[in-house]
Design a protein around this motif. Structure first.
Motif, short mmCIF file in Angstrom:
data_model
loop_
_atom_site.label_atom_id
_atom_site.label_comp_id
_atom_site.label_asym_id
_atom_site.label_seq_id
_atom_site.Cartn_x
_atom_site.Cartn_y
_atom_site.Cartn_z
N MET A 1 -8.02 1.85 -1.26
CA MET A 1 -7.87 3.16 -1.90
C MET A 1 -6.44 3.30 -2.40
O MET A 1 -5.49 3.20 -1.63
CB MET A 1 -8.20 4.28 -0.90
CG MET A 1 -7.99 5.68 -1.44
SD MET A 1 -8.61 6.99 -0.36
CE MET A 1 -7.52 6.82 1.06
N LYS A 2 -6.27 3.53 -3.70
CA LYS A 2 -4.95 3.70 -4.28
C LYS A 2 -4.53 5.16 -4.16
O LYS A 2 -5.24 6.06 -4.62
CB LYS A 2 -4.92 3.28 -5.74
CG LYS A 2 -3.53 3.43 -6.37
CD LYS A 2 -3.53 3.00 -7.82
CE LYS A 2 -2.14 3.17 -8.43
NZ LYS A 2 -2.11 2.79 -9.86
N VAL A 3 -3.38 5.40 -3.55
CA VAL A 3 -2.84 6.74 -3.40
C VAL A 3 -1.43 6.75 -3.95
O VAL A 3 -0.59 5.93 -3.56
CB VAL A 3 -2.84 7.20 -1.92
CG1 VAL A 3 -2.22 8.59 -1.80
CG2 VAL A 3 -4.24 7.19 -1.35
N SER A 4 -1.16 7.69 -4.87
CA SER A 4 0.16 7.83 -5.48
C SER A 4 0.82 9.08 -4.93
O SER A 4 0.18 10.12 -4.77
CB SER A 4 0.04 7.92 -7.00
OG SER A 4 -0.55 6.73 -7.53
N VAL A 5 2.13 9.00 -4.66
CA VAL A 5 2.84 10.03 -3.92
C VAL A 5 3.94 10.68 -4.75
O VAL A 5 4.71 9.99 -5.42
CB VAL A 5 3.48 9.43 -2.64
CG1 VAL A 5 4.29 10.48 -1.88
CG2 VAL A 5 2.41 8.82 -1.75
N VAL A 6 3.99 12.02 -4.69
CA VAL A 6 5.16 12.77 -5.15
C VAL A 6 5.78 13.38 -3.90
O VAL A 6 5.13 14.14 -3.18
CB VAL A 6 4.79 13.86 -6.16
CG1 VAL A 6 6.04 14.64 -6.57
CG2 VAL A 6 4.13 13.24 -7.40
N ASP A 7 7.04 13.05 -3.65
CA ASP A 7 7.73 13.45 -2.43
C ASP A 7 8.68 14.60 -2.73
O ASP A 7 9.80 14.40 -3.21
CB ASP A 7 8.49 12.24 -1.86
CG ASP A 7 9.01 12.47 -0.45
OD1 ASP A 7 8.86 13.59 0.07
OD2 ASP A 7 9.56 11.52 0.13
N PHE A 8 8.22 15.83 -2.47
CA PHE A 8 9.04 17.02 -2.63
C PHE A 8 10.02 17.11 -1.46
O PHE A 8 9.70 16.75 -0.34
CB PHE A 8 8.18 18.28 -2.66
CG PHE A 8 7.25 18.38 -3.85
CD1 PHE A 8 7.51 19.29 -4.86
CD2 PHE A 8 6.12 17.59 -3.94
CE1 PHE A 8 6.66 19.41 -5.96
CE2 PHE A 8 5.25 17.70 -5.03
CZ PHE A 8 5.53 18.61 -6.04
N PHE A 9 11.23 17.64 -1.70
CA PHE A 9 12.27 17.72 -0.66
C PHE A 9 12.45 16.33 -0.02
O PHE A 9 12.50 16.19 1.19
CB PHE A 9 11.90 18.73 0.43
CG PHE A 9 11.31 20.01 -0.08
CD1 PHE A 9 12.10 20.94 -0.75
CD2 PHE A 9 9.97 20.31 0.09
CE1 PHE A 9 11.56 22.13 -1.23
CE2 PHE A 9 9.42 21.49 -0.38
CZ PHE A 9 10.21 22.41 -1.04
N SER A 10 12.56 15.32 -0.85
CA SER A 10 12.51 13.93 -0.38
C SER A 10 13.68 13.53 0.48
O SER A 10 13.57 12.59 1.28
CB SER A 10 12.43 12.99 -1.59
OG SER A 10 13.64 13.08 -2.34
N GLY A 11 14.83 14.22 0.33
CA GLY A 11 16.02 13.73 1.02
C GLY A 11 16.29 12.30 0.63
O GLY A 11 16.09 11.88 -0.52
N CYS A 12 16.72 11.50 1.61
CA CYS A 12 17.06 10.11 1.32
C CYS A 12 15.83 9.21 1.24
O CYS A 12 15.93 8.06 0.85
CB CYS A 12 18.03 9.57 2.36
SG CYS A 12 17.36 9.49 4.04
N GLY A 13 14.64 9.73 1.64
CA GLY A 13 13.42 8.96 1.43
C GLY A 13 12.69 8.46 2.65
O GLY A 13 11.95 7.49 2.56
N GLY A 14 12.85 9.10 3.80
CA GLY A 14 12.14 8.65 5.00
C GLY A 14 10.63 8.70 4.84
O GLY A 14 9.92 7.74 5.17
N THR A 15 10.12 9.80 4.31
CA THR A 15 8.68 9.91 4.09
C THR A 15 8.22 8.90 3.06
O THR A 15 7.21 8.20 3.25
CB THR A 15 8.32 11.34 3.62
OG1 THR A 15 8.71 12.27 4.63
CG2 THR A 15 6.83 11.46 3.37
N SER A 16 8.92 8.80 1.95
CA SER A 16 8.54 7.86 0.90
C SER A 16 8.50 6.43 1.42
O SER A 16 7.60 5.66 1.10
CB SER A 16 9.52 7.95 -0.28
OG SER A 16 9.38 9.16 -0.97
N LEU A 17 9.49 6.08 2.24
CA LEU A 17 9.53 4.72 2.77
C LEU A 17 8.33 4.44 3.66
O LEU A 17 7.68 3.39 3.56
CB LEU A 17 10.83 4.50 3.56
CG LEU A 17 11.01 3.11 4.17
CD1 LEU A 17 10.99 2.04 3.10
CD2 LEU A 17 12.30 3.05 4.98
N GLY A 18 7.99 5.39 4.54
CA GLY A 18 6.83 5.19 5.40
C GLY A 18 5.55 5.08 4.62
O GLY A 18 4.70 4.22 4.90
#
Length: 357
Positions: free
Chosen positions: A1-18
């Motif tokens: 399943m392909k899931v694309s992410v928009v990271d609001f209030f991303s900061g340095c990217g902890g959520t994006s990295l995970g």
């Protein structure tokens, strides 16, 4: 399943990295902190970055980066300080309390398949008529099913006692939550030793020549003496009276302040002041200094090649504000494990009409 992410209030990217480590695609990050923005761009060159205040952005701007196929996830980990028990000067009129409502604006208009929010546990105690309660009500009215729990990051392999409120919402489907992997009869909790024991030694105020993020703050002469008097895992209970602050005389509370980490236990929660010996249990277990930026980042489960931008104080703030990437990865894996038969994404052109806001 392909899931694309928009990271609001991303900061340095902890959520994006995970999420990226779990196999999701990172479309964009949004944050108005220039140093966090520089860190994010450095580590996520594939993503578009909006160095903007969300309150000044239109829904149409975000719509432009969304793909026309596959599933979409919006992450909205708004600043937690207005709800944190560490913030003794909390103000009900703090403008940051409205940021979740701003995030809601994008969710309701663009209807991503999944929504993830992470914040401090105190957020839900504001009441169901507060920001979180209103946000959940808006999600449910828009057709989302919502699951909200307080998770201990140490139960998911993070070497840190960090309680966080995690909300997962799925459009028309039951919202998944990750199952703990560590603690109890599961794997042993990860410890400080497991993650930072092999880093090279540095002194207070030094930066390692091979890693500009392996840098530690300086210590005053008095704090150096306090550090010498503090055993591994200990605090000021071991000090002679001349080392105590006036406010600590006869006061048994706040025992983590001026404490050292223990090698064989999880670390204390990393905060925005996690590089300061005087602001928590952030002393190195046996070196006479506070933990370095690299050590704090590793205890948050950032990899050793992740590079940060800004002053040392700013980089420490970025680390303390971040979602531990490993915790974010476990949340993403739970979403990706959902049965594929639960429906396909509604084409973007068939979703709610988007009007600039």
């Amino acid at each position: 399943m392909k899931v694309s992410v928009v990271d609001f209030f991303s900061g340095c990217g902890g959520t994006s990295l995970g999420f990226r480590n779990a196999g999701m695609s990172i479309l964009a990050g949004i944050d108005n902190d220039p140093n966090a923005a520089a860190t994010y761009r450095r580590n996520f060159p594939e993503a578009k970055f909006f160095e903007r205040d969300i309150r000044e952005m239109s829904v149409a701007e975000v719509k432009k980066v969304l793909p026309r196929s596959g599933k979409i996830l919006f992450s909205g980990c708004a600043p937690c300080q207005p709800f944190s028990k560490q913030n003794r000067g909390r103000d009900d009129n703090d403008p940051r309390r409205s940021l979740l409502t701003e995030f809601e604006r994008f969710v309701v208009a663009l209807k991503p398949d999944y929504v993830v929010v992470e914040n401090v546990p105190g957020m839900q105690k504001v009441g169901m008529d507060g920001p979180l309660g209103r946000f959940i009500a808006a999600l449910e009215a828009a057709g989302y099913k919502v699951e909200c729990k307080v998770l201990d990051a140490s139960h998911f392999g993070v070497p840190q006692r960090r309680l966080r409120l995690v909300l997962v919402a799925a459009l028309g489907d039951a919202a998944p939550m990750p199952n703990p992997t560590h603690g109890g009869k599961r794997q042993p909790l990860s410890t400080v030793r497991d993650w930072i024991r092999d880093l090279p030694q540095i002194a207070a105020g030094e930066t390692h020549p091979d890693d500009p993020d392996h840098a530690a703050m300086s210590l005053s002469e008095l704090n150096y003496r306090r550090m010498l008097a503090t055993p591994e895992g200990g605090g000021r209970e071991s000090w002679e009276e001349d080392l105590l602050l006036n406010c600590h005389q006869g006061h048994a509370g706040h025992t983590d302040v001026y404490g050292r980490l223990a090698w064989d236990r999880p670390a204390s929660a990393m905060t925005t002041r996690c590089l300061s010996y005087s602001n928590g249990r952030y002393g190195h277990p046996d070196q006479h200094r506070a933990i370095s930026l690299r050590e704090a980042a590793i205890l948050q489960t950032f990899p050793r090649d992740f590079r940060f931008s800004g002053t040392l104080t700013s980089r420490g703030r970025q680390v303390g504000n971040a979602v531990p990437p490993l915790l974010a990865q476990r949340v993403a894996e739970a979403i990706l494990a959902m049965p594929r038969s639960r429906g396909r994404r509604t084409p973007l052109t068939q979703r709610a009409e988007v009007v600039p806001a």
